[in-house]
Design an enzyme around this catalytic site. Structure first.
Site, PDB file in Angstrom:
ATOM      1  N   ASP A   1      46.237  24.055  -4.911  1.00  0.00           N
ATOM      2  CA  ASP A   1      45.368  23.697  -3.759  1.00  0.00           C
ATOM      3  C   ASP A   1      44.837  24.979  -3.200  1.00  0.00           C
ATOM      4  O   ASP A   1      43.776  24.771  -2.546  1.00  0.00           O
ATOM      5  CB  ASP A   1      46.414  22.824  -2.978  1.00  0.00           C
ATOM      6  CG  ASP A   1      46.821  21.595  -3.452  1.00  0.00           C
ATOM      7  OD1 ASP A   1      45.962  21.037  -4.164  1.00  0.00           O
ATOM      8  OD2 ASP A   1      47.977  21.092  -3.167  1.00  0.00           O
ATOM      9  N   LYS A   2      45.528  26.108  -3.215  1.00  0.00           N
ATOM     10  CA  LYS A   2      45.148  27.286  -2.587  1.00  0.00           C
ATOM     11  C   LYS A   2      44.092  28.022  -3.225  1.00  0.00           C
ATOM     12  O   LYS A   2      43.283  28.564  -2.801  1.00  0.00           O
ATOM     13  CB  LYS A   2      46.317  28.383  -2.217  1.00  0.00           C
ATOM     14  CG  LYS A   2      46.965  27.945  -0.952  1.00  0.00           C
ATOM     15  CD  LYS A   2      46.452  28.411   0.221  1.00  0.00           C
ATOM     16  CE  LYS A   2      46.335  27.156   1.079  1.00  0.00           C
ATOM     17  NZ  LYS A   2      45.187  27.056   2.102  1.00  0.00           N
TER      18      LYS A   2
ATOM     19  N   PHE B   1      59.440  28.279 -15.051  1.00  0.00           N
ATOM     20  CA  PHE B   1      58.143  28.163 -14.323  1.00  0.00           C
ATOM     21  C   PHE B   1      57.307  29.073 -15.046  1.00  0.00           C
ATOM     22  O   PHE B   1      56.635  29.871 -14.406  1.00  0.00           O
ATOM     23  CB  PHE B   1      58.566  28.297 -12.964  1.00  0.00           C
ATOM     24  CG  PHE B   1      57.184  27.994 -11.915  1.00  0.00           C
ATOM     25  CD1 PHE B   1      56.271  27.643 -12.434  1.00  0.00           C
ATOM     26  CD2 PHE B   1      57.077  28.283 -10.625  1.00  0.00           C
ATOM     27  CE1 PHE B   1      55.230  27.046 -11.683  1.00  0.00           C
ATOM     28  CE2 PHE B   1      56.288  28.044  -9.833  1.00  0.00           C
ATOM     29  CZ  PHE B   1      55.170  27.556 -10.291  1.00  0.00           C
TER      30      PHE B   1
ATOM     31  N   GLU C   1      28.205  19.153   0.189  1.00  0.00           N
ATOM     32  CA  GLU C   1      26.768  19.038   0.700  1.00  0.00           C
ATOM     33  C   GLU C   1      26.372  20.535   1.302  1.00  0.00           C
ATOM     34  O   GLU C   1      27.375  20.999   2.071  1.00  0.00           O
ATOM     35  CB  GLU C   1      26.484  18.010   1.958  1.00  0.00           C
ATOM     36  CG  GLU C   1      26.681  16.569   1.239  1.00  0.00           C
ATOM     37  CD  GLU C   1      26.343  15.594   2.481  1.00  0.00           C
ATOM     38  OE1 GLU C   1      26.247  16.041   3.740  1.00  0.00           O
ATOM     39  OE2 GLU C   1      25.706  14.391   2.159  1.00  0.00           O
TER      40      GLU C   1
ATOM     41  N   LYS D   1      31.381  22.600  11.838  1.00  0.00           N
ATOM     42  CA  LYS D   1      32.541  21.814  11.916  1.00  0.00           C
ATOM     43  C   LYS D   1      33.541  22.192  12.773  1.00  0.00           C
ATOM     44  O   LYS D   1      34.257  22.982  12.632  1.00  0.00           O
ATOM     45  CB  LYS D   1      33.016  21.527  10.473  1.00  0.00           C
ATOM     46  CG  LYS D   1      32.234  20.776   9.466  1.00  0.00           C
ATOM     47  CD  LYS D   1      30.911  21.535   9.172  1.00  0.00           C
ATOM     48  CE  LYS D   1      29.850  20.877   8.023  1.00  0.00           C
ATOM     49  NZ  LYS D   1      28.906  21.307   7.643  1.00  0.00           N
TER      50      LYS D   1
ATOM     51  N   ASP E   1      36.124  20.647  13.044  1.00  0.00           N
ATOM     52  CA  ASP E   1      37.556  20.706  12.287  1.00  0.00           C
ATOM     53  C   ASP E   1      37.851  22.155  12.303  1.00  0.00           C
ATOM     54  O   ASP E   1      39.552  22.316  12.545  1.00  0.00           O
ATOM     55  CB  ASP E   1      37.521  20.083  11.265  1.00  0.00           C
ATOM     56  CG  ASP E   1      37.717  18.803  11.068  1.00  0.00           C
ATOM     57  OD1 ASP E   1      38.282  17.999  12.127  1.00  0.00           O
ATOM     58  OD2 ASP E   1      37.393  18.138  10.019  1.00  0.00           O
TER      59      ASP E   1
ATOM     60  N   ARG F   1      44.193  20.128   0.850  1.00  0.00           N
ATOM     61  CA  ARG F   1      45.735  19.529   0.806  1.00  0.00           C
ATOM     62  C   ARG F   1      46.862  20.209   1.354  1.00  0.00           C
ATOM     63  O   ARG F   1      48.127  19.913   1.457  1.00  0.00           O
ATOM     64  CB  ARG F   1      45.983  19.236  -0.541  1.00  0.00           C
ATOM     65  CG  ARG F   1      45.255  18.063  -1.093  1.00  0.00           C
ATOM     66  CD  ARG F   1      45.936  17.407  -2.230  1.00  0.00           C
ATOM     67  NE  ARG F   1      46.219  18.191  -3.415  1.00  0.00           N
ATOM     68  CZ  ARG F   1      46.449  17.809  -4.782  1.00  0.00           C
ATOM     69  NH1 ARG F   1      46.325  16.497  -4.727  1.00  0.00           N
ATOM     70  NH2 ARG F   1      46.827  18.444  -5.661  1.00  0.00           N
ATOM     71  N   LYS F   2      46.625  21.270   1.983  1.00  0.00           N
ATOM     72  CA  LYS F   2      47.789  22.190   2.585  1.00  0.00           C
ATOM     73  C   LYS F   2      47.687  22.579   3.995  1.00  0.00           C
ATOM     74  O   LYS F   2      47.682  23.757   4.374  1.00  0.00           O
ATOM     75  CB  LYS F   2      48.009  23.519   1.761  1.00  0.00           C
ATOM     76  CG  LYS F   2      48.383  23.362   0.399  1.00  0.00           C
ATOM     77  CD  LYS F   2      49.954  22.852   0.449  1.00  0.00           C
ATOM     78  CE  LYS F   2      50.718  22.507  -0.849  1.00  0.00           C
ATOM     79  NZ  LYS F   2      49.897  21.043  -1.429  1.00  0.00           N
TER      80      LYS F   2
ATOM     81  N   GLU G   1      33.815  20.772  -1.322  1.00  0.00           N
ATOM     82  CA  GLU G   1      35.144  20.625  -2.051  1.00  0.00           C
ATOM     83  C   GLU G   1      35.132  21.086  -3.012  1.00  0.00           C
ATOM     84  O   GLU G   1      34.159  21.120  -4.141  1.00  0.00           O
ATOM     85  CB  GLU G   1      35.203  18.866  -2.012  1.00  0.00           C
ATOM     86  CG  GLU G   1      35.108  18.394  -0.686  1.00  0.00           C
ATOM     87  CD  GLU G   1      36.148  18.666   0.608  1.00  0.00           C
ATOM     88  OE1 GLU G   1      36.996  19.164   0.250  1.00  0.00           O
ATOM     89  OE2 GLU G   1      35.381  18.542   1.720  1.00  0.00           O
TER      90      GLU G   1
ATOM     91  N   LYS H   1      55.852  29.077  -4.389  1.00  0.00           N
ATOM     92  CA  LYS H   1      56.043  28.518  -3.135  1.00  0.00           C
ATOM     93  C   LYS H   1      57.323  29.037  -2.402  1.00  0.00           C
ATOM     94  O   LYS H   1      58.233  29.462  -3.087  1.00  0.00           O
ATOM     95  CB  LYS H   1      56.299  26.934  -3.440  1.00  0.00           C
ATOM     96  CG  LYS H   1      55.121  26.260  -4.208  1.00  0.00           C
ATOM     97  CD  LYS H   1      55.564  24.875  -4.431  1.00  0.00           C
ATOM     98  CE  LYS H   1      55.374  24.146  -2.925  1.00  0.00           C
ATOM     99  NZ  LYS H   1      55.335  22.344  -3.401  1.00  0.00           N
TER     100      LYS H   1
ATOM    101  N   LYS I   1      34.343  24.521   4.875  1.00  0.00           N
ATOM    102  CA  LYS I   1      33.623  24.017   6.048  1.00  0.00           C
ATOM    103  C   LYS I   1      33.054  25.102   6.830  1.00  0.00           C
ATOM    104  O   LYS I   1      33.593  26.010   7.036  1.00  0.00           O
ATOM    105  CB  LYS I   1      34.125  22.957   6.961  1.00  0.00           C
ATOM    106  CG  LYS I   1      34.676  21.954   6.243  1.00  0.00           C
ATOM    107  CD  LYS I   1      35.770  21.089   7.303  1.00  0.00           C
ATOM    108  CE  LYS I   1      36.486  19.954   6.820  1.00  0.00           C
ATOM    109  NZ  LYS I   1      37.035  19.128   7.463  1.00  0.00           N
TER     110      LYS I   1
ATOM    111  N   ASP J   1      49.200  21.767 -12.346  1.00  0.00           N
ATOM    112  CA  ASP J   1      49.036  20.712 -11.387  1.00  0.00           C
ATOM    113  C   ASP J   1      47.549  20.797 -10.985  1.00  0.00           C
ATOM    114  O   ASP J   1      47.175  22.008 -10.726  1.00  0.00           O
ATOM    115  CB  ASP J   1      49.946  20.653 -10.209  1.00  0.00           C
ATOM    116  CG  ASP J   1      50.060  19.865  -9.484  1.00  0.00           C
ATOM    117  OD1 ASP J   1      49.579  18.575  -9.774  1.00  0.00           O
ATOM    118  OD2 ASP J   1      50.909  19.657  -8.458  1.00  0.00           O
ATOM    119  N   ALA J   2      46.828  19.758 -10.760  1.00  0.00           N
ATOM    120  CA  ALA J   2      45.470  19.641 -10.232  1.00  0.00           C
ATOM    121  C   ALA J   2      45.605  20.135  -8.640  1.00  0.00           C
ATOM    122  O   ALA J   2      46.684  19.972  -8.052  1.00  0.00           O
ATOM    123  CB  ALA J   2      44.872  18.458 -10.273  1.00  0.00           C
TER     124      ALA J   2
ATOM    125  N   HIS K   1      48.600  29.040  -5.855  1.00  0.00           N
ATOM    126  CA  HIS K   1      48.742  27.645  -5.836  1.00  0.00           C
ATOM    127  C   HIS K   1      47.584  26.988  -6.038  1.00  0.00           C
ATOM    128  O   HIS K   1      46.704  27.252  -5.777  1.00  0.00           O
ATOM    129  CB  HIS K   1      49.602  27.245  -4.621  1.00  0.00           C
ATOM    130  CG  HIS K   1      50.206  25.730  -4.431  1.00  0.00           C
ATOM    131  ND1 HIS K   1      49.164  24.861  -4.244  1.00  0.00           N
ATOM    132  CD2 HIS K   1      51.222  25.149  -4.749  1.00  0.00           C
ATOM    133  CE1 HIS K   1      49.780  23.551  -4.287  1.00  0.00           C
ATOM    134  NE2 HIS K   1      51.045  23.843  -4.376  1.00  0.00           N
TER     135      HIS K   1
END
Length: 412
Positions: A18-19, A252, A57, A291, A293, A266-267, A44, A184, A287, A260-261, A16
């Site tokens: 995003d992955k 597909f 960074e 961090k 997060d 995002r997941k 990123e 998916k 990260k 798709d970008a 995918h």
């Protein structure tokens, strides 16, 4: 709490878009930590048709130092460092399996816009004098566990992940040569008395080789997917009433970043608990473990899993909060949702965790030390969920259940 209901979670494959971005970002984290265990990384990634773009960074002495006059002509990069980053990116895309006209590991255009870490962030995070190392950012983080599956994860998400893991394994082994990397899944389960008992709907959309959306080839693909799902879900959960939606939009063939970008982070619900538990909002991939997060979400899962594994509760949610530059958490909250064992209270669990010397007060440094997070272990976590995985050697240390006896002792 409702005890009878339908609940759904989704997963996305390693292909995918995003992955793909998450895995590239974590490949950069691993590269930097391999060079310097104290590296700082916030990477990123954007992926689109035949292009990968990095930004963010870093601080990693063997790779980048804007203050080093010897490296000044190379924009702060050590000799060969930028080339090594590009190799890591292309290797990641190749391992996922992209060799398509619209996205190919060898011919894609690569851009690197990484630069040095802000000195103002560094001064708040780094230890100095009498100041302990602070959190890399403010925020709230959640951990969760439940006894719905052997992995102590929500069943809807656990099985959604496992369906796509099987598809990827069969694609790479040649057992399902008609599959391509992007996919998916979505699983809907019926709960009775708070326990999953039946699968009412399955959605699987998978990128496929040319022509596998019509005729006998389409039938072959759909039969294969049904067989995989039936083998993965517990016996008796699939019935004639189960709704199947396999590639419901039709063809597909165009997928991944060509279709798709993709962007890092995002997941986050796929990465965590499939919507069955709260999420603090921060992503993990790209990260380094200063961090919170990332690291505090990992310790939250570790603590919740050990509470459930110890039989102290059937379901457990933990929240931690931090302030940037401050070492100790601002709060620790535990909710066992009325499932705690006899004589166990949420407050007692909170006190037990606060009092455990080996957890070091849950400071960022103590979390990293206890779980051994300053290692290149993150690329594996960036697809098919960060939680519910098998603790294997150095990988997924937050899935260990080595705190069970300490918790039981603390509550005696």
């Amino acid at each position: 709490m409702r005890t009878s209901y339908l609940f759904t979670s989704e997963s996305v494959s390693e292909g995918h878009p995003d992955k793909v971005s998450d895995q590239i970002s974590d490949a950069i984290v691993d590269l930097m930590l391999r060079k310097d265990p104290e590296a700082r990384v916030a990477c990123e990634t954007m992926t689109t048709t035949q292009r990968v773009i990095l930004s963010g960074e870093i601080r990693c002495a063997p790779m980048y130092d804007a203050r080093n006059s010897d490296w000044a002509e190379n924009g702060g990069w050590a000799p060969g460092a930028k080339e090594e980053i590009e190799k890591a990116v292309r290797r990641t895309v190749r391992e996922i399996g992209y060799e398509q006209d619209g996205f190919h590991w060898q011919s894609l255009t690569f851009e690197n816009h990484l630069h040095g870490q802000s000195s103002e962030i560094a001064q708040g995070v780094d230890a100095s004098g009498n100041k302990d190392e602070g959190a890399g950012d403010q925020g709230i983080m959640f951990g969760f566990a439940c006894d719905e599956t052997p992995d102590l994860m929500p069943a809807t998400l656990d099985y959604s992940h496992k369906i796509l893991e099987r598809l990827a394994a069969d694609r790479k082994s040649g057992a399902a040569p008609f599959l391509e990397p992007d996919a998916k899944s979505q699983v809907t389960l019926r709960y009775e008395n708070g326990r999953p008992v039946e699968c009412t709907a399955v959605v699987v959309s998978t990128q496929h080789a040319k022509g596998y959306h019509e005729g006998d080839r389409e039938a072959e693909l759909k039969a294969y997917v049904k067989k995989v799902v039936t083998e993965i879900l517990p016996d008796g959960w699939i019935s004639e009433a189960t709704q199947w939606h396999i590639n419901p939009t039709g063809a597909f063939e165009i997928g991944g970043p060509d279709g798709d970008a993709g962007l890092t982070g995002r997941k986050i619900i796929v990465d965590t608990y499939g919507g069955a538990a709260p999420h603090g909002g921060g992503a993990f991939s790209g990260k380094d473990p200063t961090k919170v997060d990332r690291s505090a979400a990992y310790i939250g899962r570790y603590l919740a899993k050990n509470i459930v594994a110890a039989g102290l509760a059937r379901r457990c949610t933990i929240q931690l909060s931090y302030a940037i530059g401050v070492s100790k958490p601002l709060s620790l909250y535990i909710d066992t949702h009325g499932t705690a064992a006899e004589g166990v209270t949420d407050e007692a669990l909170e006190n037990a965790i606060r009092g455990m010397e080996k957890l070091g007060g849950l400071t960022p440094r103590a979390i990293r030390t206890h779980l051994g997070l300053n290692r290149p272990i993150y690329r594996k976590s960036a697809a098919y969920g960060h939680f519910g995985r098998q603790a294997d050697g150095e990988a997924f240390p937050w899935e260990r259940t080595d705190l069970v006896e300490d918790l039981k002792t603390a509550l005696d």
